[in-house]
Design a protein around this motif. Structure first.
Motif, PDB file in Angstrom:
ATOM      1  N   THR A 382       0.828  -1.451  -0.229  1.00  0.00           N
ATOM      2  CA  THR A 382      -0.446   0.252   0.128  1.00  0.00           C
ATOM      3  C   THR A 382       0.776   1.165  -0.230  1.00  0.00           C
ATOM      4  N   ILE A 383       1.403   0.790   1.037  1.00  0.00           N
ATOM      5  CA  ILE A 383       2.661   2.439   0.865  1.00  0.00           C
ATOM      6  C   ILE A 383       3.325   2.445   0.035  1.00  0.00           C
ATOM      7  N   ASN A 384       3.982   1.656  -1.440  1.00  0.00           N
ATOM      8  CA  ASN A 384       4.486   1.498  -2.038  1.00  0.00           C
ATOM      9  C   ASN A 384       4.245   2.393  -3.458  1.00  0.00           C
ATOM     10  N   THR A 385       2.990   1.892  -3.093  1.00  0.00           N
ATOM     11  CA  THR A 385       1.775   2.402  -4.098  1.00  0.00           C
ATOM     12  C   THR A 385       1.225   3.764  -4.045  1.00  0.00           C
ATOM     13  N   THR A 386       1.489   4.302  -3.067  1.00  0.00           N
ATOM     14  CA  THR A 386       0.557   4.796  -3.231  1.00  0.00           C
ATOM     15  C   THR A 386       1.261   6.464  -2.822  1.00  0.00           C
ATOM     16  N   GLU A 387       0.961   7.760  -3.052  1.00  0.00           N
ATOM     17  CA  GLU A 387       1.343   9.404  -2.956  1.00  0.00           C
ATOM     18  C   GLU A 387       1.693   8.981  -2.122  1.00  0.00           C
ATOM     19  N   ILE A 388       2.651   9.247  -0.281  1.00  0.00           N
ATOM     20  CA  ILE A 388       2.764  10.194   0.597  1.00  0.00           C
ATOM     21  C   ILE A 388       2.415  11.246   0.944  1.00  0.00           C
ATOM     22  N   PHE A 389       2.967  11.577   0.676  1.00  0.00           N
ATOM     23  CA  PHE A 389       3.614  13.392   0.654  1.00  0.00           C
ATOM     24  C   PHE A 389       3.704  14.084   1.902  1.00  0.00           C
ATOM     25  N   GLY A 390       4.597  13.186   2.748  1.00  0.00           N
ATOM     26  CA  GLY A 390       4.995  13.255   3.951  1.00  0.00           C
ATOM     27  C   GLY A 390       6.338  13.066   4.452  1.00  0.00           C
ATOM     28  N   PRO A 391       7.187  12.959   5.816  1.00  0.00           N
ATOM     29  CA  PRO A 391       8.023  12.475   5.747  1.00  0.00           C
ATOM     30  C   PRO A 391       8.972  11.072   6.107  1.00  0.00           C
ATOM     31  N   VAL A 392       8.138  10.831   4.888  1.00  0.00           N
ATOM     32  CA  VAL A 392       8.318   8.796   5.718  1.00  0.00           C
ATOM     33  C   VAL A 392       9.355   8.808   4.244  1.00  0.00           C
ATOM     34  N   THR A 393      10.451   8.187   4.377  1.00  0.00           N
ATOM     35  CA  THR A 393      11.019   6.865   3.391  1.00  0.00           C
ATOM     36  C   THR A 393      11.056   5.561   3.540  1.00  0.00           C
ATOM     37  N   ALA A 394      10.304   4.741   2.432  1.00  0.00           N
ATOM     38  CA  ALA A 394      10.219   3.117   2.342  1.00  0.00           C
ATOM     39  C   ALA A 394      10.938   3.027   1.608  1.00  0.00           C
ATOM     40  N   VAL A 395      11.597   2.304   2.256  1.00  0.00           N
ATOM     41  CA  VAL A 395      12.737   0.818   1.856  1.00  0.00           C
ATOM     42  C   VAL A 395      12.735   0.142   1.003  1.00  0.00           C
ATOM     43  N   VAL A 396      12.613  -0.438  -0.431  1.00  0.00           N
ATOM     44  CA  VAL A 396      12.520  -2.002  -0.621  1.00  0.00           C
ATOM     45  C   VAL A 396      14.440  -2.642  -1.173  1.00  0.00           C
ATOM     46  N   ARG A 397      14.180  -3.591  -0.832  1.00  0.00           N
ATOM     47  CA  ARG A 397      15.434  -4.011  -0.765  1.00  0.00           C
ATOM     48  C   ARG A 397      16.040  -5.119  -2.455  1.00  0.00           C
ATOM     49  N   PHE A 398      16.589  -4.283  -3.579  1.00  0.00           N
ATOM     50  CA  PHE A 398      16.045  -5.243  -4.612  1.00  0.00           C
ATOM     51  C   PHE A 398      18.100  -5.668  -5.115  1.00  0.00           C
ATOM     52  N   SER A 399      18.529  -7.141  -5.629  1.00  0.00           N
ATOM     53  CA  SER A 399      19.168  -7.679  -6.050  1.00  0.00           C
ATOM     54  C   SER A 399      19.097  -7.091  -7.772  1.00  0.00           C
ATOM     55  N   ASP A 400      18.928  -7.662  -8.411  1.00  0.00           N
ATOM     56  CA  ASP A 400      18.580  -7.540  -9.366  1.00  0.00           C
ATOM     57  C   ASP A 400      18.563  -6.252 -10.647  1.00  0.00           C
ATOM     58  N   VAL A 401      18.947  -5.864 -11.396  1.00  0.00           N
ATOM     59  CA  VAL A 401      18.835  -4.452 -11.755  1.00  0.00           C
ATOM     60  C   VAL A 401      17.953  -4.186 -12.628  1.00  0.00           C
ATOM     61  N   ASP A 402      17.503  -5.215 -13.692  1.00  0.00           N
ATOM     62  CA  ASP A 402      16.727  -5.138 -14.377  1.00  0.00           C
ATOM     63  C   ASP A 402      15.278  -5.445 -13.466  1.00  0.00           C
ATOM     64  N   GLU A 403      15.203  -6.102 -13.023  1.00  0.00           N
ATOM     65  CA  GLU A 403      13.780  -6.125 -12.360  1.00  0.00           C
ATOM     66  C   GLU A 403      13.733  -4.846 -11.491  1.00  0.00           C
ATOM     67  N   VAL A 404      14.712  -4.168 -11.027  1.00  0.00           N
ATOM     68  CA  VAL A 404      14.213  -2.579 -10.470  1.00  0.00           C
ATOM     69  C   VAL A 404      13.646  -1.641 -11.265  1.00  0.00           C
TER      70      VAL A 404
END
Length: 482
Positions: A382-404
């Protein structure tokens, strides 16, 4: 030149046909200081009759203003830049009081907003045209540009000065007359800008200011009015869709800067210091209340833990409080409702498996929300698909550049993206992103000299640069016998 500040009384009334006036219905709405909820002004409510009068005033002023020499329009805009440059502290204080942002953010916006008057003062005298022989040799092809006409400008609360000047400046440079409808939360800044333009020499009726309550019916009425030929809107995609429908019946020309869900990608090999500082700017500028704010953080496995630690330290060190205290780095959100919306997104994120590394708390008094860092965020949550409009940093870990890259493009929005990495790798990723703007190894891209706008459902058209004035011009072709 001598600068004199305008009387405070003008900050609470409508501006129609060169006159400050209360709404014809006599009503007013409160303008609140979000840091403490106090009322700082009672602003006039524009009735439908007031909106009609504003459109009529703009229509009456159009022939003379569109015929005004470009150099004259240019000098007026230049004087507006001089006035607002001299009064930047006054403008910044107005924004702090009604918007809640920090003093540093307000001062930065005052400077950025004012630059649009200087930039378009220069563009006013450089409107392009063309003269050439047709391939058949039977005629001369003459291409010129004409002001599009009366323009309705609708601006949001998050950048109350910059969003207004980014529309007013090119419209006036092009020779259009305007009706400005600012957000209800931040009308004082808009009124101050209108007064500055009046003091700079803008003729009566060229710039009008209305604040209808409720907004929707009055805006629809103005869009249905025959003189209105242009809508320039900055706001949410949801409202933008409705305005496009309203424009369809009369084929009103539209420019729209809508929502965003900006990805920020930290590639393997990125300079960690540069990435953290850039990410901090991309997220925390204006307290995260920006359509350009980094919303989805994708950090490569090789840098994830170190990035999180450094970002956490940076956020924990922030001083939060009322913007008039110039030592505070983070001010209030624009309202308690916005604060609660952000808090709800964080609660949902933790329920979906994310962990709060820093922050995650709302103030008991005022519309403050602590700088927050979430880890363990899933792409598509939800937080990854919603425009937060506030001081919240939401981090996703990735390993593959094409996938990201695929994940970054997996959004209906396409306003801006941020990429940090070795220059060649970062540029390769930047060219694969379906967005209107990309920041490579930096946290801010906005500049009056650059074309601002997005792809997909982030909007139509561009603001700023030489493209910005073209949004308020119609191309006309004249065939002349060779």
């Amino acid at each position: 030149m001598t600068i004199t500040a305008p009387p405070a009384a003008v900050f609470r009334d409508l501006h129609i046909g060169g006159e400050w006036r209360p709404g014809s219905g006599g009503g007013r709405f409160p303008v609140l200081d979000p840091s403490d909820g106090s009322t700082i002004a009672e602003f006039a409510i524009a009735t439908e009759e007031d909106c009609d009068a504003a459109v009529a005033a703009a229509a009456a002023a159009l022939p003379a203003w569109s015929a005004t020499a470009p150099r004259v329009r240019s000098e007026i805009l230049r004087r507006a830049w001089e006035i607002l440059t001299a009064e930047s502290d006054v403008l910044a204080e107005l924004m702090v009081r009604e918007n809640g942002k920090s003093w540093a953010d307000a001062k930065a916006e005052a400077g950025y907003a004012t630059e649009f008057f200087r930039w378009f003062a220069e563009e006013a005298v450089r409107i392009p045209g063309d003269w050439r022989l047709s391939p058949a040799g039977d005629k001369r092809i003459v291409v010129t540009h004409r002001p599009i006409g009366v323009s309705l400008l609708i601006t949001p609360w998050n950048f109350p000065a910059a969003m207004a000047t980014r529309k007013l400046a090119p419209a006036l440079a092009a020779g259009c007359t305007t009706v400005l409808k600012p957000a209800r939360e931040t009308p004082l800044t808009a009124a101050y800008l209108v007064d500055a333009l009046q003091r700079a020499g803008v003729p009566d009726g060229v710039v009008n200011l209305v604040t209808p309550v409720p907004t929707g019916p009055a805006v629809a009425r103005m869009l249905a009015a025959e003189p209105v030929r242009k809508l320039s809107f900055t706001g949410s995609t949801e409202v933008g869709r409705e305005l496009l429908k309203a424009c369809a019946d009369r084929i009103v020309n539209t420019s729209m800067e809508l929502g965003g869900n900006a990805p920020l990608i930290v590639l393997p090999g990125a300079d960690l210091d540069q990435a953290v500082e850039g990410a901090f700017l991309a997220k925390m500028r204006n307290g995260g209340s920006a359509c350009t704010s980094a919303n989805r953080f994708y950090v490569h496995d090789s840098l994830h833990d170190a990035f999180v630690e450094r970002m956490a330290a940076r956020l924990e060190a922030m001083r939060t409080g009322p913007g008039l205290d110039r030592g505070n780095e983070l001010g209030a959100l624009v309202s308690v409702g916005e604060r609660d919306k952000v808090a709800g997104l964080v609660d949902t994120a933790t329920a979906e498996g994310a962990a709060v590394r820093v922050g995650g708390t709302a103030s008991e008094h005022g519309a403050f929300y602590a700088p927050t860092l979430l880890t363990g965020v899933a792409h598509g949550s939800t937080i990854n698909t919603t425009e937060i409009f506030g001081p919240v940093t939401a981090v996703v870990r990735f390993s593959d550049v094409d996938e990201v890259v695929a994940q970054a493009n997996d959004s209906e929005y396409g306003l801006i993206a941020y990429v940090f990495g070795e220059e060649r790798a970062a540029m390769q990723v930047a060219t694969r992103l379906d967005v209107g703007m990309v920041a490579v190894n930096r946290g801010v891209v906005s500049d009056p000299a650059a074309p601002f706008g997005g792809t997909k459902q982030s909007g139509l058209g561009r603001e700023g640069a030489d493209e910005g004035i073209l949004e308020f011009l119609e191309t006309q072709y004249i065939a002349v016998t060779a």
